[in-house]
Each structure stands twice: as C-alpha cells, then as structure tokens.
Motif scaffolding. Structure first.
Motif, PDB file in Angstrom:
ATOM      1  N   LEU A 205       0.847  -1.203   0.000  1.00 44.24           N
ATOM      2  CA  LEU A 205       0.000   0.000   0.000  1.00 44.24           C
ATOM      3  C   LEU A 205       0.878   1.246   0.000  1.00 44.24           C
ATOM      4  N   LEU A 206       1.911   1.239   0.855  1.00 42.81           N
ATOM      5  CA  LEU A 206       2.851   2.363   0.902  1.00 42.81           C
ATOM      6  C   LEU A 206       3.556   2.515  -0.440  1.00 42.81           C
ATOM      7  N   ALA A 207       3.974   1.380  -1.000  1.00 39.83           N
ATOM      8  CA  ALA A 207       4.760   1.413  -2.236  1.00 39.83           C
ATOM      9  C   ALA A 207       3.996   2.093  -3.359  1.00 39.83           C
ATOM     10  N   ARG A 208       2.689   1.880  -3.391  1.00 38.43           N
ATOM     11  CA  ARG A 208       1.961   2.469  -4.515  1.00 38.43           C
ATOM     12  C   ARG A 208       1.337   3.817  -4.194  1.00 38.43           C
ATOM     13  N   THR A 209       1.399   4.253  -2.940  1.00 35.21           N
ATOM     14  CA  THR A 209       0.776   5.544  -2.627  1.00 35.21           C
ATOM     15  C   THR A 209       1.777   6.610  -2.210  1.00 35.21           C
ATOM     16  N   ILE A 210       2.941   6.185  -1.718  1.00 31.07           N
ATOM     17  CA  ILE A 210       3.813   7.139  -1.034  1.00 31.07           C
ATOM     18  C   ILE A 210       4.313   8.243  -1.971  1.00 31.07           C
ATOM     19  N   ILE A 211       4.692   7.881  -3.230  1.00 33.04           N
ATOM     20  CA  ILE A 211       5.066   8.943  -4.184  1.00 33.04           C
ATOM     21  C   ILE A 211       4.154   8.860  -5.400  1.00 33.04           C
ATOM     22  N   SER A 212       2.891   8.603  -5.152  1.00 35.74           N
ATOM     23  CA  SER A 212       1.882   8.485  -6.194  1.00 35.74           C
ATOM     24  C   SER A 212       1.963   9.713  -7.121  1.00 35.74           C
ATOM     25  N   PRO A 213       1.817   9.586  -8.405  1.00 34.52           N
ATOM     26  CA  PRO A 213       1.358   8.382  -9.109  1.00 34.52           C
ATOM     27  C   PRO A 213       2.469   7.360  -9.413  1.00 34.52           C
ATOM     28  N   THR A 214       3.750   7.710  -9.120  1.00 31.45           N
ATOM     29  CA  THR A 214       4.786   6.726  -9.376  1.00 31.45           C
ATOM     30  C   THR A 214       4.692   5.602  -8.338  1.00 31.45           C
ATOM     31  N   GLU A 215       4.952   4.350  -8.801  1.00 32.60           N
ATOM     32  CA  GLU A 215       4.915   3.224  -7.872  1.00 32.60           C
ATOM     33  C   GLU A 215       6.328   2.767  -7.562  1.00 32.60           C
ATOM     34  N   LEU A 216       6.583   2.567  -6.286  1.00 32.88           N
ATOM     35  CA  LEU A 216       7.876   1.991  -5.891  1.00 32.88           C
ATOM     36  C   LEU A 216       7.751   0.470  -5.900  1.00 32.88           C
ATOM     37  N   PRO A 217       8.831  -0.236  -6.201  1.00 32.85           N
ATOM     38  CA  PRO A 217       8.757  -1.683  -5.979  1.00 32.85           C
ATOM     39  C   PRO A 217       8.613  -1.943  -4.478  1.00 32.85           C
ATOM     40  N   VAL A 218       7.810  -2.929  -4.094  1.00 34.63           N
ATOM     41  CA  VAL A 218       7.552  -3.161  -2.663  1.00 34.63           C
ATOM     42  C   VAL A 218       8.820  -3.586  -1.939  1.00 34.63           C
ATOM     43  N   GLY A 219       9.743  -4.227  -2.697  1.00 34.65           N
ATOM     44  CA  GLY A 219      11.024  -4.643  -2.100  1.00 34.65           C
ATOM     45  C   GLY A 219      11.810  -3.469  -1.541  1.00 34.65           C
ATOM     46  N   VAL A 220      11.623  -2.284  -2.146  1.00 37.88           N
ATOM     47  CA  VAL A 220      12.308  -1.090  -1.651  1.00 37.88           C
ATOM     48  C   VAL A 220      11.816  -0.758  -0.240  1.00 37.88           C
ATOM     49  N   ILE A 221      10.503  -0.832  -0.079  1.00 38.74           N
ATOM     50  CA  ILE A 221       9.919  -0.511   1.234  1.00 38.74           C
ATOM     51  C   ILE A 221      10.364  -1.532   2.289  1.00 38.74           C
ATOM     52  N   THR A 222      10.283  -2.820   1.946  1.00 35.45           N
ATOM     53  CA  THR A 222      10.639  -3.830   2.962  1.00 35.45           C
ATOM     54  C   THR A 222      12.105  -3.710   3.336  1.00 35.45           C
ATOM     55  N   ALA A 223      12.958  -3.411   2.354  1.00 31.33           N
ATOM     56  CA  ALA A 223      14.376  -3.265   2.667  1.00 31.33           C
ATOM     57  C   ALA A 223      14.611  -2.042   3.536  1.00 31.33           C
ATOM     58  N   PHE A 224      13.833  -0.990   3.260  1.00 30.09           N
ATOM     59  CA  PHE A 224      13.959   0.244   4.025  1.00 30.09           C
ATOM     60  C   PHE A 224      13.638  -0.011   5.500  1.00 30.09           C
ATOM     61  N   ILE A 225      12.645  -0.837   5.747  1.00 29.52           N
ATOM     62  CA  ILE A 225      12.300  -1.177   7.129  1.00 29.52           C
ATOM     63  C   ILE A 225      13.217  -2.286   7.647  1.00 29.52           C
ATOM     64  N   GLY A 226      13.471  -3.261   6.764  1.00 29.14           N
ATOM     65  CA  GLY A 226      14.136  -4.492   7.200  1.00 29.14           C
ATOM     66  C   GLY A 226      15.596  -4.318   7.551  1.00 29.14           C
ATOM     67  N   ALA A 227      16.340  -3.539   6.780  1.00 26.15           N
ATOM     68  CA  ALA A 227      17.772  -3.428   7.048  1.00 26.15           C
ATOM     69  C   ALA A 227      18.064  -2.876   8.443  1.00 26.15           C
ATOM     70  N   PRO A 228      17.374  -1.777   8.848  1.00 23.34           N
ATOM     71  CA  PRO A 228      17.618  -1.309  10.223  1.00 23.34           C
ATOM     72  C   PRO A 228      17.241  -2.348  11.279  1.00 23.34           C
ATOM     73  N   VAL A 229      16.151  -3.089  11.032  1.00 24.89           N
ATOM     74  CA  VAL A 229      15.775  -4.124  12.006  1.00 24.89           C
ATOM     75  C   VAL A 229      16.864  -5.195  12.072  1.00 24.89           C
TER      76      VAL A 229
END
Lengths: 489, 331
Positions: B293-317
């Motif tokens: 949901l974030l991937a497709r709305t955060i910089i709408s209308p451009t869609e980010l690949p969802v892997g970008v979002i998970t990596a953004f959260i996942g790497a710090p964790v």
C-alpha cells in the motif's frame, strides 16, 4: 539397566573410545572420570546415540539401543546436557513441557493430564515452579541448569545420562544438583551415568567410578578403589595425595603443586629463633609448618607460621577460653588463621628450649612445666580443670609422614612421663607416681622440606632425639619450677 | 492459554484492517462497502475485484510465505538473522525463475506451475549448498558464518542473474520488472500459482512446530528429547524452500519480510513455535499488504517496488537484531 559391550567409536575414522564394556544396575550412580581427551564425553554421546558406534552394543532395559525409535529412546533415556547459551528463549514451563515431547502423538495437540502431572511434578522436584512463566535466559546459570533437570525429569526415563552437569555452577548449586540426582537414584531407583570433571565430587556422589584413559577403561570400581594415589597419578599425570573426607567414608584427593621455585629460602629451625618474654614463648617461622597439636587456638592438624605459649595468671578463669584467647592473640598482633596458641600458668621465662641434632636430623624442643596439679592418670577422678601445666613443643626440620606425627606424640608423652618419674613427682591426691598434669598440651610441627622422616618411634633417629630432648627439657623445666616455688629438689 | 488467544485475535483484526485499507486506498478511492454492496458502481467493483483484491491477496500470500519460512529457518538454525533473503535462498529461487523465463522453459505437464517449481528447485538447491558450505567452514554453524555464506552465494547468484539479463534481448523488461520485487499487475492467475504451495509449505512447517521448539536447544538436545532430527530438518528445509520458491516466482525477491515479522512476533508473543508460526504467517501477510500500500501511494502516481519498502524497514531491524544478539552474548 544399562549394558555396554565392546563399545568402539568416535568422531572420525580413528576411534576415540576403544572396546569399552561395563554395566550399571538400576538405582546406581556411575561416574565417568578421565583426563581431557580420554573419551569420557564421547563415550556418553555414543550411549545417548549422538555419535555413531563402530563396534559393540549398548543395551538399555535389556533391549539393543539401536532398535528404539527416537521417541521410544527418549522415553527411556533422559540426557542432561552441559550448559549452553541460546539465541531464543522459551519460558521455564515451555522448556519443561518439551520433556513430554516423546509422549506426543498425532498431528494436533495431544496434551494429556499425565503430561501435565509429569511437568508439574518435575518443576516441583527441582524447585523451579515459581519461575514457571519466566524466560530461561533471565535466570542464573544454576537456575537454568535446574530447569533442564526438570525437563529431563519430565521425560520420566529410568536412565539418566549427565555430561559434566556441574560445569560453571558455583558450589551451592553443585551440591543442590547432585543431591537431587542422588535422591533420584536412591528414592526413585533411577539409573544415573554421569561424566565428571571433578574427581572429588564424583567420589562423593557416585556408587562406582569408571576411569578412562586414552579411550579405554583404566579402572572401574568403588570410589575407594579408583581414587587412589598411584592410579590417579598414572592416569592424570598429576601429583596428588588422597585423604579421608572429614565427615563421610569417601576418598578425596588434593593436588600437590610442585614447590620448585616457590621462593622459600632454605630454613632450619633452632632455639635462637624463639622469643621468650614474661608474657609468652613465641616462635615465628618464615613459612607455614605442618602442625598437629592440642592447643587452645587452632588445635588439630593445620599449617601455621606463628606459635604462641602464653603465660596466664594461676587464677585465670574464663567462660569462653577460646574467645578470650583470640582476643589476646589479635591484640598481640598475630594473624588468627596463621597462629597456634597455648596457655600456661608457669612463668614462661622458665621455658626450656633446646635443639637436638644427629647428623642431618634436628629438632627443637620447648617445654614449660609446672607440676602443681600433677595427676596419676590411672587413678584420675573428676578434678577441677586448671590451666595446662606441661606444654611440650617439638619442631622438626624435615618431612614427617602422618604416622611420624603420631609416633612423635607417643614418644614425647612417654619421655615426659619418664621425666616426672625421675623427678619423683607425685599425685598429691592419691599419693602415687604422677604421669602428667591435668591439662598438658602437645605440639608437633615440621618444616616439611628436606630430609624424609617417615617414623618417629623411640628407636628411630628422630624418635631418639625426641626421647632424649623431651626427657631432658622436662626435667630441667620441673627443677626450675621447683626452685622458683622454693620446693626441695 | 489466554495470551495466545489474544495474539490470534489481534493479529486477525490487524490483518483484516490491512486488507480493508489495501483494497480501498489508491489513486481511485474505493469504499469498502463495494465488497458486499451489489448496487455499487461498476468501475469501483471492477477496480476492487480485478485489480486491488488480487494484488492485496497476492501481497498477503507472499508476505505470509516469506514470514513463516523465516520463522522456521530461524528456529531451525537457532539464528535470529536467518531468513530466505539473508540465506541467499531468495537469490537461488530467482535464478531458477529467471532461467525458466530465459530459456523459455515450459513443461507441459506442469503448465502454469513451471515457474514456481523451477523457482522452488533453485531455492532448495541453494539452501542445501549454503548450509553444506557453512557446515564445512564451521561445524557449529555460527550465526555469522551462515549469514556470510548466504551473502557469498547471494552475490554469486546475483551475478548469474545479471549475466542472464545481459544476454537476454526482448525479454529484458519482463525480467527486470520481476526482479525488483513487486506484486503489481499480477492478477488472479498468480494467486493460483502461489496458493497451493503456500498451503503445502506452511503445513509442512506447522507439522514441525514442536520439533522446532526442541531444536531451539540444539540438534543434539532435540535428539535427546526424541526428535527424529534428520528427517524433521529435511522436511523443514523443503517446506521453507517451497514457500520461498513460490513467493519469489510470483513477486521476485522481496527482502527482510522473513526477518522482521518473526522477530516482531517473538518480541510480542514469545518464541513458542506452536504459535509463532501461525502468528508470523498472519503478520507477514499484514506487513506486506501495508508495505505494498505504501509502495503504490507514497510517491503516487509513481509506484515503488515493494522490495524497496521492505528493505527500508528491514535493514535497520536486521542491524538492531545483530546488535542486540552481540550485546546479549557479551553480557
């Protein structure tokens, strides 16, 4: 219960355990001992099925261990591992519940009332119930180990295998854990096989010991047959002495550190090193001497540097003599744990101190004697207790055996009695020949370096010196005493 | 048993909310009532059922598969840093999938499932090679050894992927889009592709929930407790490979879901696999739906690949868990 026959195997091609056979009865605790790398843990891992066997059989409850399914095996054999750290933590209860894994069947939960009872019982037995909902990682090492004992108990297996269960535990937890194991064997008839690192602990808690050397059995038998100086020395290559446990009929051993380069200056005791004042006779050694005495402070066997024979008034009377003596010694600046203290009503200035030597043996005798309270021991009746009046010290230069200490005391006592006889000291109450006074004290100390002095009987070289020395010193001391008292000699 | 029940209720509620948000929020707002309202606007119904719903369900299935696989890998290896991505298994699955596309492999009898099956094979082979190599390096299978081995093989497989992409001509776009990790524009077909494997894989892992609990204390300990370690381990590894392969085959490599979700779940509800597996499954679905949901709305209308979002959260964790483990061990 457990029959091991010709067991051979280990990690690689070259077997670590070679042709080991033994058996353990129900209710018995067998301790496996051995130096590092002797294969004791490997042997246990082979019995518990973690390591493969190359030859031989393991029979548990009259059935070949290889024929058990994993769960069946776990219902018959519980293993208590060495302590480990874990990445994730279960609660105490969840950990103990895992002990019931071998009883779970089917795809879904089949937790029965029996499982629940076993878990509750195991937790109560080991005293971990109050931690039930705590994560194990937040417990101390000793408490964690108890949780694993509970887990093993929940398995309700008749055979218990333990691999150095007391590793990393402090002594209170060691005792608790092994007491629990002991009672499991005695009260519940569990068979226990445990690897031990500590020979003394094993000797204390095991019914039998199995000593491994290079993967083979060096000796198996009762603790007193296994924990013996020559055996331990040859297997562990360590210098040890065995001794009796102070309270239990179990052998204990202690290391003998090699004293080479300990920095102790060669030291020979002679009478010039004694300090005699009106208050006391004192001797201070540069290092501890092995001492056996009937002193007031620190009696018995021990190692001491300072020896004090203190003069007290004839009217000295105290309810707690030991405590008063400690206070006196402390006040005089003596270290309580290093000091042996006696007391006498005799003037310490009248002490007789002399060195007796023959070739390379020498001994210093120090006697304070008063015969105002002489007693014929064969006619002794209840008397009022007075302060000891003949105090005899013997400090030998040499290494005395245990029997030499005892023989020295016998020889000295005989010499003392002979001296009283020569001086014609009578028991005033019975009118017969006195053999001593009511509270005589004796002290034998030895430097424990140099010449070996295995015996001190009356006709041995040391015994001869003691006989002559104590006799002469006692006579001189009695004469001085009589002169001081204005008696006729 | 009250606490686990609450955990399930909370997780289910959050998951349903995520689904609701997922289908309703977007460039065109679709009211949730469209789900059950027969007289709703046709456009809205079409958007919901043809675009949003399959996307949300696919995200959910991928997230659930990766999360439960991660939870199982972590338990099996006693390694909090293990997940399909860090172990290099995702890369292996990618190679399997890209090979299928690259060579245009289609096995008649497998049909639609050719891609996931090759992907799973890639995952399984990588899994065994990585663990085999790690064991060669360090018998104790140290946490760092496993992750390092995963990185080594991940990099190697990444280069194989690049090579195949460089050699490919017209198929390039399809492969690149797929590689970035996305659940967009996949449709119901892809759900059919992943669903059976998600079910089979999760079931295989769930069957071993008690064994995983025992294995947290080490394989020797598990064996002492009566676990048939060899067989159970194999089943768990196969289950994990099926889940990873299936997820990668429909969505590409989406990293860190298998790491973040089990970790959070463990923090909240404990590490008992009897619950951890199922809860991770649910929460994994939730997380990926939200991330998508974030991937497709955060910089709408451009869609980010969802892997970008998970990596953004996942790497710090990942960094946080590593820090905590190291500190915990030193203490």
């Amino acid at each position: 219960m457990l029959h091991v026959q010709g067991l051979t195997g280990g990690y690689g091609k070259e077997p670590i355990v070679k042709n080991v056979s033994f058996h353990v009865q129900p209710g018995e605790i067998l301790g496996i001992l051995g130096p590092n790398g002797s294969g004791k843990s490997t042997l246990l891992k082979m019995i518990s099925g973690i390591l493969p066997k190359q030859a031989g059989t393991v029979e548990i409850a009259n059935r070949n261990a290889d024929r058990y399914s994993p769960k069946e095996f776990a219902r018959n054999v519980a293993v208590l591992p060495q302590m480990h750290t874990h990445a994730f933590s279960h609660t105490v209860r969840a950990t103990v519940e895992l002990g019931r894994y071998p009883y779970q069947t089917g795809l879904f939960s089949s937790w029965s009332a029996e499982d629940e009872a076993a878990v509750t019982h195991a937790m109560e037995r080991t005293g971990v119930t109050r931690y039930e909902n705590t994560l194990i990682e937040s417990l101390s090492g000793g408490e964690q180990q108890r949780v694993f004992v509970a887990q093993a108990l929940a398995q309700q297996a008749p055979l218990l295998l333990l691999d150095e269960p007391t590793n990393h535990l402090d002594i209170a937890y060691q005792q608790q854990l092994l007491d629990t194991v002991r009672s499991l064997a005695v009260d519940e008839g569990k068979t226990v096989v445990s690897v031990f690192h500590d020979i003394n602990l094993a000797a204390l808690y095991c019914d039998r010991l199995l000593l491994m050397e290079n993967g083979e059995i060096a000796k198996i038998g009762l603790p007193q047959d296994v924990v013996r100086e020559p055996i331990i020395h040859s297997v562990y290559k360590a210098a040890v002495k065995t001794q009796a446990h102070p309270e239990l009929p179990k052998p204990q051993m202690t290391l003998l550190p090699s004293m080479n380069g300990s920095g102790a200056e060669p030291f020979v005791v002679d009478e010039t090193q004694f300090t005699v004042t009106a208050g006391s006779v004192q001797f201070h050694a540069p290092y501890s001497l092995k001492t056996v005495s009937s002193a007031v402070h620190n009696p018995g066997t021990g190692w001491y540097t300072t020896f004090v024979n203190r003069h007290v008034d004839a009217a000295y009377n105290c309810d707690d003599v030991k405590k008063e003596m400690e206070e006196y010694l402390e006040k005089a600046g003596h270290h309580l744990t290093d000091t042996v203290g006696m007391m006498t009503a005799v003037q310490t200035l009248h002490a007789e101190i002399a060195t007796y030597a023959d070739e390379d043996i020498s001994i210093v005798i120090a006697v304070t004697a008063g015969v105002g309270n002489a007693v014929d021991v064969s006619k002794a009746i209840e008397r009022e207790v007075h302060v000891g009046t003949i105090n005899t010290w013997m400090i030998a230069n040499g290494r005395l055996s245990d029997e030499a200490f005892i023989q020295a005391m016998i020889t000295a006592t005989e010499a003392k009695t002979r001296a009283l006889q020569t001086e014609n000291v009578m028991d005033p109450l019975t009118g017969t020949q006195a053999t001593g006074t009511s509270t005589d004290s004796l002290l034998v100390a030895a430097t424990q370096i140099g010449q070996e002095l295995p015996y001190a009987g009356p006709i041995t070289p040391l015994g001869k010196l003691i006989g002559t020395g104590v006799y002469e010193c006692t006579i001189r001391a009695i004469r001085t005493y009589k002169e001081a008292k204005g008696w006729e000699s | 048993m009250r606490k686990p029940l609450i955990a399930y209720i909370v997780s289910a509620a959050v998951l349903l909310t995520a689904v609701g948000l997922g289908v309703s929020i977007g460039s065109v707002h679709v009211p949730i009532s469209t789900l059950w309202n027969q007289e709703a606007d046709t456009t809205a119904t079409n958007i919901l059922w043809k675009i949003r719903m399959p996307r949300v369900i696919l995200a959910g299935l991928v997230g659930a598969s990766l999360a439960i696989a991660g939870a199982a890998f972590q338990g099996l290896l006693k390694n909090p840093l293990a997940d399909p991505y860090t172990l290099g298994v995702s890369s292996g699955a990618s190679v399997g999938a890209v090979m299928t596309l690259f060579f245009g492999i289609s096995i008649p009898f497998l049909g639609l499932y050719t891609l996931p099956v090759f992907s799973m094979a890639g995952a399984a082979i990588t899994m065994f090679v990585v663990l085999g190599f790690a064991k060669l390096v360090d018998r104790g299978l140290n946490m760092e050894t496993i992750i390092l081995t995963g990185i080594i093989f991940g990099s190697f497989l990444g280069s194989v992927l690049s090579l195949m992409i460089a050699l490919t001509g017209e198929e390039l776009r399809q492969i690149i889009g797929w590689l970035l990790g996305s659940v967009s524009m996949r449709g119901w077909n892809y759900i059919n592709m992943i669903l059976p494997f998600t079910i089979i894989g999760s079931f295989l892992l769930w069957m071993n929930r008690r064994e995983l609990n025992a294995m947290l204390f080490g394989e020797d300990r598990a064996k002492h407790l009566g676990v048939d370690v060899k067989r159970r381990k194999l089943v768990i590894l196969i289950g994990g490979s099926i889940l990873t392969g299936a997820a990668v085959s429909v969505s590409g490599t989406i990293g860190f879901v298998g790491l973040v979700v089990p970790h959070m779940t463990r923090l909240l509800w404990g590490s008992d696999h009897r619950h951890l597996l199922t809860l991770s499954f649910m929460n994994g679905a939730t997380l990926l739906i939200i991330c998508d949901l974030l991937a497709r709305t955060i910089i709408s209308p451009t869609e980010l690949p969802v892997g970008v979002i998970t990596a953004f959260i996942g790497a710090p964790v990942f960094a946080f868990i590593f820090y905590r483990q190291r500190k915990g061990r030193a203490a």
